[in-house]
Design a protein around this motif. Structure first.
Motif, mmCIF file in Angstrom:
data_model
loop_
_atom_site.group_PDB
_atom_site.id
_atom_site.type_symbol
_atom_site.label_atom_id
_atom_site.label_comp_id
_atom_site.label_asym_id
_atom_site.label_seq_id
_atom_site.Cartn_x
_atom_site.Cartn_y
_atom_site.Cartn_z
ATOM 1 N N UNK B 293 0.735 -1.248 -0.074
ATOM 2 C CA UNK B 293 -0.090 -0.081 0.053
ATOM 3 C C UNK B 293 0.683 1.304 0.009
ATOM 4 N N UNK B 294 1.947 1.186 0.380
ATOM 5 C CA UNK B 294 3.029 2.445 0.371
ATOM 6 C C UNK B 294 4.306 2.377 -0.261
ATOM 7 N N UNK B 295 4.954 1.127 -0.107
ATOM 8 C CA UNK B 295 6.437 1.465 -0.858
ATOM 9 C C UNK B 295 6.218 1.338 -2.331
ATOM 10 N N UNK B 296 5.207 0.716 -2.795
ATOM 11 C CA UNK B 296 5.021 0.469 -4.581
ATOM 12 C C UNK B 296 4.871 1.900 -4.939
ATOM 13 N N UNK B 297 4.248 2.871 -4.138
ATOM 14 C CA UNK B 297 3.846 4.062 -4.966
ATOM 15 C C UNK B 297 4.810 5.180 -4.641
#
Lengths: 394, 432
Positions: B293-297
Motif C-alpha cells: 500500500x505504500x512502498x510501491x507508490x
C-alpha cells in the motif's frame, strides 16, 4: 376454654391488630423516617465524596521556591495549586489556608547537582480534613518529576531506564461496571435488613409487652381463639409495618440512584424494575420472621422497658453479623447459605442491586425455610402463651 | 474488560481477538474503537490508553480488536521478537524465508481486509454506528473505513495523522523538521542553549561514524561493549526514534554534546529507551501492508528529494526498501478519497518526526467538518497528554461543536537534560 383448631374469629382479630398497628402514628413515623434516612444519607455521602475528590484542588505553599524554579513549574497541575511564598512559618501557613507546605533548603539546587540527595520538608496537618488527599496530589506530581530525573540520570550513564523495571505488569480489570458496584453497594443489603428490624421494633413491643402491661392481652386470650392465631395475627400486623419500611427504603434508594454520581465511581446502575419487585418480595418472609422473633422476645421479657432493650440488641446483632461476614470476606458462594435466613436475603439483594440474576429455585427454597421457621416460632409462641406465668411478668 | 473471539470464514485464521472495556453507564452512546499503528501493532497493546480515556469510557464502550496478523489474532512476527538484527542483510534474509513460508497469508493482509473485519466485529458486538480513534497508521485505517463504510461511522479522532494520499514512509524530511523544531525550542531554553551548536556535532558524528567509533558505543542494556558495532543507519534511526517521544528528545542535545567529548554513553542510553520493547510490531504484517500500500507508490526521485539535506537520509527508507524486495506482494492501491462529512478531530505534535501537522492540514480537503489540535513541541501520539483526553471526550459528546482548545497551549516540552544530574531544577540560575 374450648380448644379449637381454627376459629372464624381470625378476621376480626387481624383487623384489630392491623388497626392498632397502623393507628400508632409515632411508630409509623419512626418507620418511615428511618426507611428514608439511610438512602438519603447514602446518596448525600456519595455525592459529597465524589465532589471532594474530583473538584477540590490542593493549595501548596512552596518555601524557598527561588532555589528550584523548575520544581515549582513541574509541580503545578490540574489539582495542585503551587504558590511560591517568600517567608513564613509552616505552621502559620497551614493555619492560613494552605493544605501543604513544602520547604526547600537554601542549598537545595547545589546539593541536587552534586547528587547529595538534599532533603525536602513537607509540612502537613494530618488532623485536617483532606490532608491525605492533598498529600496524594503532591506525591503524584513529585513522583512523575522524580521519575523524569531518574530516567535522565540513567540515560546520562548509558543505562536503559527499563533496567529499573524488570517487567511490565499489565493489569486487565475483568470486572464489569456492575460487579464493581457490588463492592461499594455491599452495605446496602445490610441496611435494608436493619430497616426491617427498626421499622417493626416499636410495634412489636407495643403489641406484646405493651398489651400485657395494659392488661388487654389477658382479655384477648380469654376469647375463644387458638393461641397460635393470636401470635399469627400479631406477627402479620407487625411484619406489615417492617415490610413497608423496607419497601420504602428500596423505592427511595432506586429513586436516588440517578442523582448519585455512580459513574464517577466506576459503578453502573444496573437495577432493573423486575429486580426491584423481586427485592420487595424476597424481604416478605424475612419481615415475618423478624416480627415473630421480636414478639416472642418481647413476650418473655419482664417489662415493656426490658423488651425495648432486648429488641434493640436484637436489631444490632444480626446486622453486625452480616457486616462482619462481608468484611471478613467469608465465602458465601456455596448455595446452602441461601437456606440461612438473613445471609440468604443479603446475598440475593446484593446480586439484584447490581443487576445480576438470582436462582429462582434457591430463592423459593430459602424463603420456604424462612417461612417454616416463622411457623415453628408461632407454634412455640402459642405454647408459651398458655403458660400463665407469662402474663404475670410485669 | 471483556474478551471475545469473533469468528472468521476461511483464510486460515479462525477468529479475531477482541477486547472490550464496557461503558460504565450503558446510556446508548456509540462505542469508540481504537485502531493501532504500525502497520503491525495490535489494538490490544493500546490498553494503557484506557487510563487516559477513563472519562470517555464512562459513557462509551471502548473496543480493541486485534487485526489479522497482529497481537492475539495470529501475530505474524516472522521470528523477529523484540530485537532487530543489526545488519540489513541478515534482516532481509530472515524476512525472505518468512515470506516464502507464508506467502499466501501475506498476500491476504491489507487495509481493505481490516476494514471488512472491523465491520464484522461491529456487527458481532451488535453495535450501530461507531466512533473511531486511530493512532499513527491507525489513522490511515480509520480514514479508509470512513471511505468504505461511511454509513457505519459517527465520528473520527485521528492522532498523528497519515492521510490516504500521504506517503508516510518518506519520513526523512519530517524527521529533519522535528529535529529543527527541537533546535529552536532548545535555543529558547536557558539550560539547553548552553549546548551551543549540538546540531553540527550530530552531523559530524553521523558523517564520521565508523566501526572504530561504533566499537565504543556501549550496550545500553548490559553495559558491556556492543557485540555488533552499531551501524550508521541504525544510529540515525535511533535519533529519529528519540524524536517520537518529547521526554527522550529532551535528552538529545546533552547526549549529542557529550559525544564531542568522546562520551557515547548518554546517546547509548537514549538508544536503549526503545530497545527490547516486547510490544513491538508483527513484522510480517508490517511488510505485507507497507509493501502493498505504500512502498510501491514511492518513486526513487521522491526518495531522493525527501532525504536530501536531512540527518536521516535514506536510513529509514532503506530498511523498508530492502524488506519489500523480498516481500513481493501485489500492489493494493486505494483510489482517490471521496468527500465525507463525519466530524473529525485531528491531533498533531509540531515536532512529530513522521506525521507532522502539515499532513493533517494539507491533505484532508475532502473532509468538510474537521478540527485540528496542534501540540507545541509534541511528538508522535499526543492523546494521553494534558487536557487532550478531556477534549476528545467533549468532541465525542458533541462532535459538531468547535472545541475551546486553549488548554492545549499548556502542554509543554519536558525539561531538557542539563547534565549528568538530570534537569536543572534551578533552571540554570544561581550557580553558573
Amino acid at each position: 376454654m374450648e380448644k379449637r383448631r381454627f376459629s372464624p374469629q381470625m378476621a376480626p382479630l387481624l383487623l384489630k391488630e392491623f388497626l392498632e398497628t397502623w393507628r400508632d402514628r409515632r411508630a409509623l413515623w419512626m418507620a418511615i423516617c428511618f426507611s428514608l434516612m439511610f438512602p438519603v444519607l447514602l446518596a448525600g455521602v456519595t455525592i459529597f465524596v465524589v465532589k471532594k475528590n474530583t473538584e477540590e484542588t490542593t493549595r501548596l505553599a512552596l518555601l524557598g521556591a527561588e532555589n528550584a524554579p523548575l520544581l515549582e513549574r513541574q509541580l503545578r497541575g490540574p489539582n495542585l495549586e503551587v504558590e511560591a511564598v517568600a517567608e513564613g512559618s509552616p505552621r502559620q501557613l497551614l493555619n492560613d489556608g494552605y493544605d501543604l507546605v513544602l520547604q526547600l533548603p537554601d542549598n537545595f539546587a547545589r546539593d541536587y547537582r552534586d547528587f547529595r540527595a538534599p532533603p525536602l520538608y513537607l509540612y502537613m496537618d494530618s488532623s485536617a480534613t483532606g490532608a491525605g488527599r492533598a498529600e496524594h496530589h503532591l506525591q503524584e506530581r513529585l513522583n512523575s518529576l522524580q521519575q523524569l530525573v531518574v530516567s535522565q540520570r540513567l540515560t546520562a550513564r548509558g543505562v536503559a531506564p527499563q533496567l529499573l523495571a524488570p517487567w511490565q505488569l499489565q493489569v486487565r480489570d475483568v470486572s464489569t461496571p456492575s460487579s464493581r458496584g457490588a463492592l461499594i453497594l455491599a452495605m446496602v443489603p445490610g441496611l435494608l435488613i436493619l430497616t426491617l428490624f427498626v421499622a417493626s421494633l416499636a410495634t412489636s413491643v407495643d403489641t406484646s409487652a405493651g398489651e400485657r402491661e395494659r392488661l388487654s392481652l389477658e382479655t384477648l386470650l380469654l376469647q375463644p381463639l387458638p393461641a397460635w392465631q393470636v401470635i399469627a395475627a400479631k406477627t402479620l400486623a407487625v411484619a406489615s409495618l417492617g415490610w413497608l419500611g423496607s419497601l420504602l427504603a428500596i423505592a427511595a434508594l432506586v429513586a436516588l440512584m440517578p442523582v448519585m454520581p455512580l459513574a464517577e465511581l466506576g459503578i453502573q446502575q444496573a437495577t432493573t424494575t423486575g429486580g426491584v419487585l423481586a427485592m420487595g418480595l424476597l424481604l416478605l418472609p424475612l419481615a415475618l420472621l423478624v416480627a415473630v422473633v421480636q414478639i416472642l422476645l418481647a413476650l418473655r421479657s419482664s417489662s415493656f422497658k426490658d423488651a425495648q432493650t432486648q429488641l434493640s440488641i436484637l436489631q444490632i446483632a444480626p446486622v453486625t453479623l452480616l457486616m462482619v461476614l462481608d468484611a471478613a470476606r467469608i465465602d458465601l458462594t456455596d448455595n446452602y447459605w441461601q437456606l440461612v435466613p438473613l445471609v440468604a436475603q443479603q446475598q440475593w439483594l446484593k446480586a439484584l442491586l447490581v443487576g445480576e440474576s438470582v436462582s429462582v429455585g434457591w430463592v423459593l427454597a430459602g424463603s420456604l425455610t424462612c417461612l417454616l421457621l416463622v411457623a415453628a416460632a408461632i407454634a412455640f409462641g402459642a405454647r408459651a402463651l398458655r403458660r400463665e406465668s407469662l402474663l404475670g411478668a410485669v | 474488560m471483556r474478551c471475545y473471539r469473533v469468528p472468521l470464514d476461511g483464510d486460515g485464521l479462525e477468529n479475531l481477538a477482541v477486547m472490550v472495556a464496557p461503558a460504565v453507564n450503558g446510556s446508548g452512546r456509540e462505542p469508540l474503537y481504537l485502531l493501532a499503528g504500525g502497520p503491525g501493532q495490535a489494538a490490544s497493546d493500546l490498553a494503557p490508553l484506557l487510563n487516559a480515556f477513563r472519562r470517555i469510557n464512562r459513557e462509551r464502550a471502548i473496543v480493541m480488536a486485534d487485526r489479522r496478523g497482529a497481537g492475539r489474532s495470529g501475530a505474524f512476527r516472522c521470528g523477529f521478537g523484540s530485537d532487530m538484527p543489526a545488519d540489513l542483510e541478515t534482516f532481509s534474509r530472515q524476512l525472505a524465508q518468512c515470506y516464502l513460508q507464508k506467502a499466501d497469508f501475506a498476500e491476504t493482509l491489507s487495509s481493505r481486509q481490516t476494514v471488512a473485519d472491523l465491520e464484522r466485529v461491529r456487527r458481532f458486538l451488535g453495535h450501530g454506528r461507531i466512533a473511531l480513534w486511530g493512532g499513527s497508521w491507525g489513522t490511515r485505517t480509520a480514514l479508509l473505513y470512513q471511505q468504505w463504510q461511511p454509513e457505519s461511522l459517527s465520528a473520527l479522532v485521528l492522532d498523528a495523522v497519515a492521510p490516504i494520499d500521504t506517503k508516510v514512509f518518506l519520513t526523512a524530511g519530517a524527521a529533519e523538521n522535528a529535529l529543527q523544531q527541537l533546535e529552536r525550542d532548545c535555543v529558547e531554553d536557558v539550560v539547553c542553549a548552553r549546548f551551543g551548536d549540538w546540531r553540527r556535532q550530530l552531523d559530524r558524528l553521523l558523517s564520521q561514524w565508523d566501526d572504530g567509533r561504533a566499537a565504543n558505543f556501549p550496550d545500553p542494556l548490559t553495559g558491556a561493549p556492543s557485540e555488533q558495532p552499531l551501524a550508521r543507519w541504525a544510529l540515525a534511526n535511533a535519533i529519529r526514534t528519540a524524536l517520537y517521544d518529547p521526554k527522550a528528545a529532551a535528552q538529545l542535545p546533552y547526549a549529542i554534546d557529550q559525544t564531542r567529548l568522546g562520551n557515547y554513553r548518554p546517546l547509548s542510553g537514549i538508544a536503549g529507551l526503545f530497545a527490547n520493547r516486547t510490544d513491538s510490531m508483527a513484522m510480517g504484517l508490517t511488510f505485507s501492508v507497507a509493501c502493498a500500500e505504500e512502498l510501491n507508490r514511492i518513486s526513487g526521485e521522491e526518495v531522493a528529494a525527501d532525504s536530501a539535506n536531512t540527518f536521516l537520509g535514506t536510513a529509514f527508507f532503506d530498511l523498508f526498501k530492502s524488506g519489500c524486495e523480498v516481500w513481493p506482494v501485489q500492489p493494493k492501491p486505494y483510489g482517490a478519497p471521496e468527500p465525507r462529512d463525519q466530524p473529525v478531530l485531528l491531533i498533531s505534535g509540531d515536532a512529530d518526526p513522521i506525521t507532522p501537522p502539515v499532513y493533517a492540514e494539507r491533505q484532508l480537503d475532502y473532509l468538510s467538518r474537521k478540527q485540528h489540535l496542534v501540540v507545541a513541541g509534541g511528538g508522535h501520539i499526543n492523546s494521553p497528554r494534558g487536557c487532550i483526553p478531556e477534549l476528545i471526550a467533549r468532541f465525542l459528546d458533541s462532535p459538531g461543536k468547535p472545541l475551546d482548545d486553549s488548554c492545549v497551549a499548556e502542554i509543554r516540552r519536558p525539561p531538557f537534560m542539563a547534565d549528568a544530574f538530570g534537569p536543572a531544577l534551578d533552571m540554570g540560575g544561581a550557580e553558573q
